[in-house]
Write an enzyme that holds these catalytic residues in place. Structure first.
Site, PDB file in Angstrom:
ATOM      1  N   PRO A  42       5.190   6.834   3.369  1.00  0.00           N
ATOM      2  CA  PRO A  42       6.128   6.337   4.386  1.00  0.00           C
ATOM      3  C   PRO A  42       6.410   4.841   4.176  1.00  0.00           C
ATOM      4  O   PRO A  42       5.529   4.103   3.715  1.00  0.00           O
ATOM      5  CB  PRO A  42       5.376   6.570   5.704  1.00  0.00           C
ATOM      6  CG  PRO A  42       4.388   7.649   5.390  1.00  0.00           C
ATOM      7  CD  PRO A  42       3.969   7.391   3.971  1.00  0.00           C
TER       8      PRO A  42
ATOM      9  N   LEU B 272       7.079   2.667   6.523  1.00  0.00           N
ATOM     10  CA  LEU B 272       6.715   1.894   7.708  1.00  0.00           C
ATOM     11  C   LEU B 272       5.382   2.440   8.231  1.00  0.00           C
ATOM     12  O   LEU B 272       5.166   3.654   8.260  1.00  0.00           O
ATOM     13  CB  LEU B 272       7.802   2.043   8.777  1.00  0.00           C
ATOM     14  CG  LEU B 272       7.885   1.031   9.912  1.00  0.00           C
ATOM     15  CD1 LEU B 272       7.970  -0.397   9.393  1.00  0.00           C
ATOM     16  CD2 LEU B 272       9.102   1.340  10.796  1.00  0.00           C
ATOM     17  N   GLY B 273       4.483   1.521   8.612  1.00  0.00           N
ATOM     18  CA  GLY B 273       3.174   1.983   9.065  1.00  0.00           C
ATOM     19  C   GLY B 273       2.551   1.063  10.088  1.00  0.00           C
ATOM     20  O   GLY B 273       3.223   0.221  10.694  1.00  0.00           O
TER      21      GLY B 273
ATOM     22  N   TYR C  11     -11.853  -5.981   6.983  1.00  0.00           N
ATOM     23  CA  TYR C  11     -11.461  -5.871   8.391  1.00  0.00           C
ATOM     24  C   TYR C  11     -12.607  -5.315   9.243  1.00  0.00           C
ATOM     25  O   TYR C  11     -12.565  -5.414  10.465  1.00  0.00           O
ATOM     26  CB  TYR C  11     -10.248  -4.954   8.570  1.00  0.00           C
ATOM     27  CG  TYR C  11      -8.989  -5.378   7.860  1.00  0.00           C
ATOM     28  CD1 TYR C  11      -8.862  -6.629   7.260  1.00  0.00           C
ATOM     29  CD2 TYR C  11      -7.907  -4.507   7.785  1.00  0.00           C
ATOM     30  CE1 TYR C  11      -7.696  -6.995   6.603  1.00  0.00           C
ATOM     31  CE2 TYR C  11      -6.740  -4.866   7.129  1.00  0.00           C
ATOM     32  CZ  TYR C  11      -6.635  -6.101   6.532  1.00  0.00           C
ATOM     33  OH  TYR C  11      -5.479  -6.445   5.875  1.00  0.00           O
TER      34      TYR C  11
ATOM     35  N   HIS D 186      -8.038  -6.664  -2.962  1.00  0.00           N
ATOM     36  CA  HIS D 186      -7.546  -7.567  -1.915  1.00  0.00           C
ATOM     37  C   HIS D 186      -7.038  -8.907  -2.449  1.00  0.00           C
ATOM     38  O   HIS D 186      -6.117  -9.500  -1.896  1.00  0.00           O
ATOM     39  CB  HIS D 186      -8.641  -7.798  -0.873  1.00  0.00           C
ATOM     40  CG  HIS D 186      -8.108  -7.926   0.515  1.00  0.00           C
ATOM     41  ND1 HIS D 186      -8.698  -7.314   1.597  1.00  0.00           N
ATOM     42  CD2 HIS D 186      -7.039  -8.570   1.008  1.00  0.00           C
ATOM     43  CE1 HIS D 186      -8.013  -7.596   2.693  1.00  0.00           C
ATOM     44  NE2 HIS D 186      -7.006  -8.366   2.370  1.00  0.00           N
TER      45      HIS D 186
END
Length: 396
Positions: free
Chosen positions: A144, A146-147, A179, A235
């Protein structure tokens, strides 16, 4: 009869003496050619994935013959190779590049898989509010455009945000080891009731994990409680990034990861990195927003067949308000009867940049996935394009 046998024996002995003496009278350079020819040749890559229209240099790293090797392609319609081992990908398909020593029978081969990823423009007309369209990454998997970003979301807040996003129709969730919320993301996915196969999950390895990346990959799978990860990124650039990336390449072959990529790599870093790896990154995730548009970076990545994703679509860390209240953006939002946030997200998508806005507010999450009922004009895209200040809001 005895004399004839003696003559034959004499000839055999003389031949053996001559052969044994060749090594001592042979020039050293000639002996090196024979020695090199007896070593197994090896290239710097046994397989490579490439975007059609790009080039990759192959090198003989083991058993190098003196002088140049002969290079050839098994399928010149797919890929051609120069006399110096430079491969040019031409069209989608597979070819085998062979390097052969001019003297001797030793060869080395590299399998070239050419893809033609269309990641610079998105089929936005196929999207609808509550359901983002997908693109096909160079790995062959759909993602997708957009998330939901989960940076700074913790524990129950993170779980509830993931559940709210999936309930609103979001099908792409972004997290990372640093995170400290992979477990919460996994819990939210389970709690949502949405089938796993419908969700695209991205996570990232941090620099302190690169030295033991294989274990870090397994740990991520355990924390997320998933059988596979859709996309894993490194990252940041680091001295051990190639080592970690090769571990991710191995995980792809093992079925643990479907697609791999990078975060915070720009043109210079990517040019240094690409020749060292076999699988072209499927995506690069960087800071991109109207004040820092990275036009050259986006163009370069797209030419390599690499999708581009914005991890600060609204400017981030104290700058979101500035962007949302910008006069140009606010005026465009009013003209379309939408919010400034929706205008910014639509701008990203129309220029071929994937966006992962973060939020813990269910109403904002629903708003962010509802950007498919309007379209920015060429003039409006240009107006936002003029807001570029080359203003980076984070250090990496």
């Amino acid at each position: 009869m005895e004399r004839k046998c003696f003559q034959q024996l004499s000839i055999l002995l003389l031949t053996a003496i001559l052969i044994a003496g060749i090594g001592s009278v042979m020039p050293s350079s000639t002996r090196q050619v024979y020695a090199a020819g007896n070593k197994k040749m090896k290239l710097n890559h046994s397989s490579v994935t490439m975007q059609a229209g790009t080039k990759r240099k192959l090198k003989i790293t083991k058993g190098k013959p003196s002088g140049t090797a002969k290079w050839r392609s098994s399928n010149k319609k797919v890929a051609v190779v120069s006399k110096k081992g430079v491969v040019t990908a031409k069209k989608k398909g597979t070819a085998v590049i062979t390097a052969k020593a001019k003297r001797g029978k030793k060869t080395a081969k590299c399998r070239i898989k050419v893809f033609k990823a269309k990641v610079s423009s998105f089929p936005l007309s196929k999207g609808k509010n509550g359901k983002a369209p997908t693109i096909t990454l160079n790995s062959g998997y759909k993602m997708p455009v957009l998330g939901l970003g989960t940076y700074s979301l913790e524990d129950e807040v993170c779980v509830n945000s993931v559940v709210a996003a999936l309930k609103a129709g979001v099908r792409k969730i972004d997290t990372a080891y640093i995170y400290d919320n992979e477990e919460s993301v996994g819990e939210g996915i389970k709690k949502s009731g949405v089938p796993r196969k419908e969700i695209f999950v991205t996570t990232k390895l941090y620099m302190d994990q690169y030295d033991n990346a294989e274990k870090a990959i397994d740990d991520a799978l355990n924390r997320l409680d998933l059988e596979y990860i859709d996309l894993m990124l490194l990252h940041h650039p680091d001295e051990n990034d190639v080592k970690a990336y090769k571990a991710m390449e191995k995980a792809v072959r093992q079925g643990k990861i479907r697609s791999i990529g990078l975060s915070n790599y720009y043109i210079k870093e990517m040019k240094e990195f690409l020749p060292k790896v076999s699988i072209t990154p499927a995506l690069v995730q960087n800071e991109i927003h109207p004040f820092y548009q990275e036009k050259k970076v986006v163009e370069y990545m797209h030419k390599q067949g690499i999708a581009v994703e914005a991890w600060y679509p609204f400017g981030g860390r104290g700058y979101t308000g500035k962007l949302l209240n910008n006069k140009t953006i606010s005026k465009i939002a009013k003209a379309h009867g939408v919010s400034s946030a929706q205008v910014i997200l639509r701008w990203h998508l129309q220029r071929g940049v994937v966006a992962i806005p973060g939020s813990s507010n269910p109403d904002h999450i629903k708003e962010n996935i509802s950007v498919f009922s309007f379209k920015l004009s060429k003039k409006e895209m240009g107006q936002i394009g003029k807001l570029d200040r080359n203003e980076k809001h984070d250090w990496y």
